[in-house]
Write a protein that holds these residues in place. Structure first.
Motif, PDB file in Angstrom:
ATOM      1  N   TRP A 191      -8.484   8.339   3.621  1.00  0.00           N
ATOM      2  CA  TRP A 191      -9.782   8.571   3.742  1.00  0.00           C
ATOM      3  C   TRP A 191     -10.458   7.847   5.075  1.00  0.00           C
ATOM      4  O   TRP A 191     -11.444   8.073   5.499  1.00  0.00           O
ATOM      5  N   LYS A 192      -9.630   6.634   5.141  1.00  0.00           N
ATOM      6  CA  LYS A 192     -10.201   5.735   6.266  1.00  0.00           C
ATOM      7  C   LYS A 192      -9.707   6.451   7.783  1.00  0.00           C
ATOM      8  O   LYS A 192     -10.682   6.297   8.595  1.00  0.00           O
ATOM      9  N   GLU A 193      -8.623   7.037   7.986  1.00  0.00           N
ATOM     10  CA  GLU A 193      -8.228   7.770   9.174  1.00  0.00           C
ATOM     11  C   GLU A 193      -9.232   9.023   9.226  1.00  0.00           C
ATOM     12  O   GLU A 193      -9.909   9.200  10.455  1.00  0.00           O
ATOM     13  N   ASP A 198     -13.327  12.199  11.674  1.00  0.00           N
ATOM     14  CA  ASP A 198     -14.745  12.990  11.485  1.00  0.00           C
ATOM     15  C   ASP A 198     -15.784  12.325  12.290  1.00  0.00           C
ATOM     16  O   ASP A 198     -16.712  13.061  13.000  1.00  0.00           O
ATOM     17  N   GLY A 199     -16.016  11.078  12.596  1.00  0.00           N
ATOM     18  CA  GLY A 199     -17.017  10.373  13.219  1.00  0.00           C
ATOM     19  C   GLY A 199     -16.507  10.872  14.718  1.00  0.00           C
ATOM     20  O   GLY A 199     -17.751  10.940  15.428  1.00  0.00           O
ATOM     21  N   PRO A 248      -2.554   3.493  -6.813  1.00  0.00           N
ATOM     22  CA  PRO A 248      -2.917   2.802  -5.750  1.00  0.00           C
ATOM     23  C   PRO A 248      -3.285   3.838  -4.442  1.00  0.00           C
ATOM     24  O   PRO A 248      -3.870   3.224  -3.596  1.00  0.00           O
ATOM     25  N   ASP A 249      -2.681   4.889  -4.278  1.00  0.00           N
ATOM     26  CA  ASP A 249      -2.733   5.597  -3.298  1.00  0.00           C
ATOM     27  C   ASP A 249      -4.103   6.697  -3.194  1.00  0.00           C
ATOM     28  O   ASP A 249      -4.607   7.223  -2.307  1.00  0.00           O
ATOM     29  N   SER A 250      -4.730   6.577  -4.449  1.00  0.00           N
ATOM     30  CA  SER A 250      -6.014   7.332  -4.608  1.00  0.00           C
ATOM     31  C   SER A 250      -7.092   6.390  -3.854  1.00  0.00           C
ATOM     32  O   SER A 250      -6.893   5.291  -3.506  1.00  0.00           O
ATOM     33  N   PHE A 251      -8.238   7.265  -3.430  1.00  0.00           N
ATOM     34  CA  PHE A 251      -9.283   6.655  -2.997  1.00  0.00           C
ATOM     35  C   PHE A 251      -9.641   5.330  -3.720  1.00  0.00           C
ATOM     36  O   PHE A 251     -10.027   4.238  -3.317  1.00  0.00           O
ATOM     37  N   SER A 252     -10.114   5.687  -5.245  1.00  0.00           N
ATOM     38  CA  SER A 252     -10.648   4.368  -5.929  1.00  0.00           C
ATOM     39  C   SER A 252      -9.711   3.271  -5.765  1.00  0.00           C
ATOM     40  O   SER A 252      -9.887   2.094  -5.857  1.00  0.00           O
ATOM     41  N   GLY A 253      -8.104   3.786  -5.850  1.00  0.00           N
ATOM     42  CA  GLY A 253      -7.303   2.848  -5.939  1.00  0.00           C
ATOM     43  C   GLY A 253      -7.173   1.895  -4.524  1.00  0.00           C
ATOM     44  O   GLY A 253      -6.923   0.729  -4.587  1.00  0.00           O
ATOM     45  N   GLN A 254      -7.509   2.617  -3.612  1.00  0.00           N
ATOM     46  CA  GLN A 254      -7.592   1.925  -2.210  1.00  0.00           C
ATOM     47  C   GLN A 254      -8.608   0.953  -2.251  1.00  0.00           C
ATOM     48  O   GLN A 254      -8.594  -0.232  -1.912  1.00  0.00           O
ATOM     49  N   VAL A 255      -9.896   1.202  -2.850  1.00  0.00           N
ATOM     50  CA  VAL A 255     -11.070   0.213  -2.697  1.00  0.00           C
ATOM     51  C   VAL A 255     -10.737  -0.701  -3.695  1.00  0.00           C
ATOM     52  O   VAL A 255     -11.056  -1.969  -3.384  1.00  0.00           O
ATOM     53  N   ILE A 338     -15.017   9.769  -1.699  1.00  0.00           N
ATOM     54  CA  ILE A 338     -14.087   9.580  -0.807  1.00  0.00           C
ATOM     55  C   ILE A 338     -14.527   9.173   0.781  1.00  0.00           C
ATOM     56  O   ILE A 338     -13.859   9.607   1.703  1.00  0.00           O
ATOM     57  N   GLY A 339     -15.471   8.357   0.660  1.00  0.00           N
ATOM     58  CA  GLY A 339     -15.982   7.784   1.867  1.00  0.00           C
ATOM     59  C   GLY A 339     -16.574   6.531   1.878  1.00  0.00           C
ATOM     60  O   GLY A 339     -16.553   5.817   0.990  1.00  0.00           O
ATOM     61  N   VAL A 340     -17.171   6.052   2.823  1.00  0.00           N
ATOM     62  CA  VAL A 340     -17.766   4.594   3.157  1.00  0.00           C
ATOM     63  C   VAL A 340     -18.830   4.044   2.197  1.00  0.00           C
ATOM     64  O   VAL A 340     -18.801   3.367   1.685  1.00  0.00           O
TER      65      VAL A 340
END
Length: 359
Positions: A191-193, A198-199, A248-255, A338-340
């Motif tokens: 999601w960070k990449e 996208d930006g 840990p590799d899920s979006f919420s897991g990373q946050v 899945i975003g900032v």
């Protein structure tokens, strides 16, 4: 040092009720007095779980319009390398269609929400996410994430389409024939990449990087204030017909990891090929336990099924349930955003639920 066992801690009585949390985004947009611009989730309890995010404001969620990257002012287009090749995209797109939820979040964070002319929706939900405010909620649907409508997209005359190779790899040529199209490779794990790519396609890569940096700094500070390393948090999602724990590799897991929150041993998914999530049978609910459990529901059907599970004896036997440390969270924010901006919403929920927050 890894904790040998789960640590049970008492929860303040105030946290047993729903906690009001205001979403802090990347920046502020134009304020409005329109009552419809604030979406309030009024439920205070789901099968005994306190609800986080009650009263979450959706005013000023989207940022102000981010400046165009300097390279974009030299010509009408820029070339962007992406998962499906390389595309010449508008230097400053005016009519944007997005085909995944993370792209909605990014467009909003960069203040380009008024340029959205269409967006695909999650199938089990059937509408645009509400956590991003009424502007996003009112965007024209163009089919689902899995089956976007080429005809509807073409009718909107976009000048940029943001899509995902993970979702619809076979549609790239058709989409690119409608308008310049960029694809990200995966969903969630990168999601960070994806935010930066996208930006960049939107002509605002520098602002996307700055938003990511600001989020990571906030996550670190939030974790310090929460003494988050002392808590092992479980993330459970009820899907139609299944129960998942998120790793840990899920979006919420990373946050959670960015905020220094620990995970129960099973939910680290060590040695698993896919460390995003694992499905559990109801007989395996003990693997969903933790010092605290965050629960979400993907659609109304999943909410009904999940409520039945949470009212059963196996769920009641979990330590976090006995300690009254179970919280229902917004699936749009914890799972599909899945975003900032969604990531910031998870940090808000942590502040409303973990012990030890001192700020």
């Amino acid at each position: 040092m890894r904790k040998p066992a789960l640590i049970r801690r008492a929860v303040p009585a105030a946290l047993l009720a729903a906690t009001a949390v205001v979403l802090t985004a990347c920046g502020g947009g134009d304020a409005t007095d329109d009552a419809a611009s604030t979406i309030v989730r009024s439920t205070t309890s789901v099968a005994g779980a306190g609800v986080l995010g009650n009263g979450r404001s959706t005013e000023n969620v989207c940022g102000p319009t981010a400046p165009v990257d300097p390279a974009g002012v030299e010509g009408a287009t820029r070339r962007v390398a992406h998962a499906a090749g390389e595309s010449a995209v508008p230097a400053d797109p005016q009519r944007i269609v997005v085909l995944d939820t993370d792209k909605l979040d990014t467009v909003c964070a960069l203040g380009l929400q008024d340029r959205l002319v269409g967006a695909a929706v999650a199938g089990a939900v059937g509408e645009q996410p509400t956590y991003l405010g009424t502007t996003i909620a009112g965007v024209e649907p163009v089919g689902t994430l899995a089956e976007p409508s080429i005809e509807k997209i073409a009718a909107l005359k976009p000048d940029l389409i943001l899509g995902s190779k993970f979702r619809t790899p076979e549609l790239y040529a058709q989409l690119n024939a409608v308008a310049p199209t960029t694809f990200t490779e995966k969903v969630g794990t990168t999601w960070k990449e994806n935010l930066v790519l996208d930006g960049t396609a939107l002509g605002r890569g520098a602002s996307a990087r700055a938003a990511l940096d600001a989020y990571e700094s906030r996550a670190t500070e939030t974790g310090k204030g929460l003494d988050s390393a002392q808590t092992q948090a479980s993330v459970v999602r009820f899907m139609p017909g299944s129960v998942r724990i998120y790793g840990p590799d899920s979006f919420s897991g990373q946050v959670l990891a960015d905020a220094g929150v620990q995970r129960p041993p099973f939910q680290r998914l060590e040695g698993a090929k896919d460390r995003r999530f694992a499905e559990l049978s109801t007989e395996e609910l003990s693997k969903a336990d933790g010092d605290i459990i965050y629960v979400s529901f993907y659609g109304d059907e999943a909410r009904e099924q999940g409520t039945d599970v949470m009212e059963g004896g196996l769920w009641a036997a979990l330590g976090a349930v006995k300690d009254h440390r179970v919280f229902a969270v917004d699936d749009e924010i914890w799972m599909t955003g899945i975003g900032v901006i969604a990531a910031g919403g998870i940090l808000d929920d942590l502040k409303g639920s973990l012990n030890g927050y001192t700020n």
